[in-house]
Design an enzyme around this catalytic site. Structure first.
Site, PDB file in Angstrom:
ATOM      1  N   ASP A   1       0.777  -1.071   0.268  1.00 14.52           N
ATOM      2  CA  ASP A   1       0.151  -0.065  -0.036  1.00 14.52           C
ATOM      3  C   ASP A   1       1.013   1.102  -0.164  1.00 14.52           C
ATOM      4  OD1 ASP A   1      -3.511   0.655   0.921  1.00 14.52           O
ATOM      5  OD2 ASP A   1      -1.834   2.067   1.060  1.00 14.52           O
TER       6      ASP A   1
ATOM      7  N   GLN B   1     -14.431   2.128   1.566  1.00 21.86           N
ATOM      8  CA  GLN B   1     -13.495   1.697   0.261  1.00 21.86           C
ATOM      9  C   GLN B   1     -13.546   3.030  -0.433  1.00 21.86           C
ATOM     10  OE1 GLN B   1     -16.143  -0.918  -2.198  1.00 21.86           O
ATOM     11  NE2 GLN B   1     -14.184  -1.408  -3.322  1.00 21.86           N
TER      12      GLN B   1
ATOM     13  N   VAL C   1     -10.856   2.693  -3.682  1.00 16.71           N
ATOM     14  CA  VAL C   1     -10.935   2.118  -4.752  1.00 16.71           C
ATOM     15  C   VAL C   1     -11.767   1.131  -5.396  1.00 16.71           C
ATOM     16  CG1 VAL C   1      -8.959   1.003  -6.482  1.00 16.71           C
ATOM     17  CG2 VAL C   1      -8.430   2.541  -4.523  1.00 16.71           C
TER      18      VAL C   1
ATOM     19  N   HIS D   1     -10.232  -5.685  -3.287  1.00 12.86           N
ATOM     20  CA  HIS D   1      -9.262  -5.988  -2.697  1.00 12.86           C
ATOM     21  C   HIS D   1      -8.851  -6.276  -1.111  1.00 12.86           C
ATOM     22  CE1 HIS D   1      -9.936  -1.442  -2.277  1.00 12.86           C
ATOM     23  NE2 HIS D   1      -9.445  -1.715  -1.171  1.00 12.86           N
TER      24      HIS D   1
ATOM     25  N   HIS E   1      -6.687  -5.856   2.451  1.00 11.21           N
ATOM     26  CA  HIS E   1      -5.516  -5.363   2.908  1.00 11.21           C
ATOM     27  C   HIS E   1      -4.932  -6.317   3.994  1.00 11.21           C
ATOM     28  CE1 HIS E   1      -6.565  -0.876   2.389  1.00 11.21           C
ATOM     29  NE2 HIS E   1      -7.872  -1.657   2.093  1.00 11.21           N
TER      30      HIS E   1
HETATM   31  P1  AMP Z   1      -9.823   1.009   0.430  1.00  9.11           P
HETATM   32  O1  AMP Z   1      -9.717   2.425   1.007  1.00  9.11           O
HETATM   33  O2  AMP Z   1      -9.938  -0.120   1.119  1.00  9.11           O
HETATM   34  O3  AMP Z   1     -10.478   1.202  -1.211  1.00  9.11           O
HETATM   35  O4  AMP Z   1      -8.042   0.782  -0.162  1.00  9.11           O
HETATM   36  C1  AMP Z   1      -7.417   1.689  -1.164  1.00  9.11           C
HETATM   37  C2  AMP Z   1      -6.086   1.473  -0.686  1.00  9.11           C
HETATM   38  O5  AMP Z   1      -5.247   1.894  -2.005  1.00  9.11           O
HETATM   39  C3  AMP Z   1      -5.823   2.731   0.194  1.00  9.11           C
HETATM   40  O6  AMP Z   1      -5.244   2.064   1.500  1.00  9.11           O
HETATM   41  C4  AMP Z   1      -4.608   3.472  -0.452  1.00  9.11           C
HETATM   42  O7  AMP Z   1      -3.656   3.936   0.243  1.00  9.11           O
HETATM   43  C5  AMP Z   1      -4.148   2.602  -1.513  1.00  9.11           C
HETATM   44  N1  AMP Z   1      -3.866   3.015  -2.599  1.00  9.11           N
HETATM   45  C6  AMP Z   1      -3.973   4.215  -3.570  1.00  9.11           C
HETATM   46  N2  AMP Z   1      -3.269   4.322  -4.571  1.00  9.11           N
HETATM   47  C7  AMP Z   1      -2.200   3.302  -4.392  1.00  9.11           C
HETATM   48  C8  AMP Z   1      -1.140   3.152  -5.318  1.00  9.11           C
HETATM   49  N3  AMP Z   1      -0.971   3.551  -6.427  1.00  9.11           N
HETATM   50  N4  AMP Z   1      -0.395   2.102  -4.967  1.00  9.11           N
HETATM   51  C9  AMP Z   1      -0.428   1.241  -3.875  1.00  9.11           C
HETATM   52  N5  AMP Z   1      -1.607   1.583  -3.124  1.00  9.11           N
HETATM   53  C10 AMP Z   1      -2.424   2.508  -3.444  1.00  9.11           C
END
Ligand code: AMP
Length: 111
Positions: free
Chosen positions: A29, A91, A93, A97, A99
């Site tokens: 992350d 969420q 993204v 996924h 974590h």
């Molecule tokens: P969520 O909030 O559960 O949708 O998790 C999305 C995660 O993606 C967050 O913890 C962000 O820090 C992570 N994230 C966003 N952009 C990137 C990236 N380019 N590379 C790695 N992690 C990312």
């Protein structure tokens, strides 16, 4: 529109990939909240738990988590696997996924 994570999987956006197989790609992350913070993403574009198909790449997330926990050295000490779903789940993204969090003692309940 491909998701951010689809672009990472395609190699269009750089990421620190720690594991991949034919079903999932896992990378660190970009904003880690624990010493080990790895995102495990199915190659197929599934929006989240709410739109989960009966079968597919996502069914391999748990096995990948177990393997990554071993290679990251947290299998013995323990870890947490989190799926954030929707607005209340936090969420951000819209590509399913998990974590994988470890390397420190987790608290409960989560914030
Ligand atoms: P969520 O909030 O559960 O949708 O998790 C999305 C995660 O993606 C967050 O913890 C962000 O820090 C992570 N994230 C966003 N952009 C990137 C990236 N380019 N590379 C790695 N992690 C990312």
């Amino acid at each position: 529109m491909p998701t951010l994570f689809s672009k990472i999987i395609a190699g269009e956006i750089p990421a620190d990939v720690v594991y991949q197989d034919e079903h999932v790609v896992a990378f660190r992350d970009i904003v880690p909240v624990a010493p080990v913070h790895v995102l495990i993403v199915p190659r197929s574009e599934i929006g989240g738990l709410a739109s989960l198909p009966e079968s597919g790449d996502h069914t391999h997330i748990l096995n990948a988590a177990k393997k990554i926990a071993e290679t990251e050295g947290i299998a013995e000490t323990g870890y947490r696997l989190v799926f954030n779903e929707g607005v209340d789940g936090g969420q951000t993204v819209p590509h399913l996924h998990a974590h994988l969090l470890g390397g420190r003692k987790m608290s409960w309940p989560p914030g």
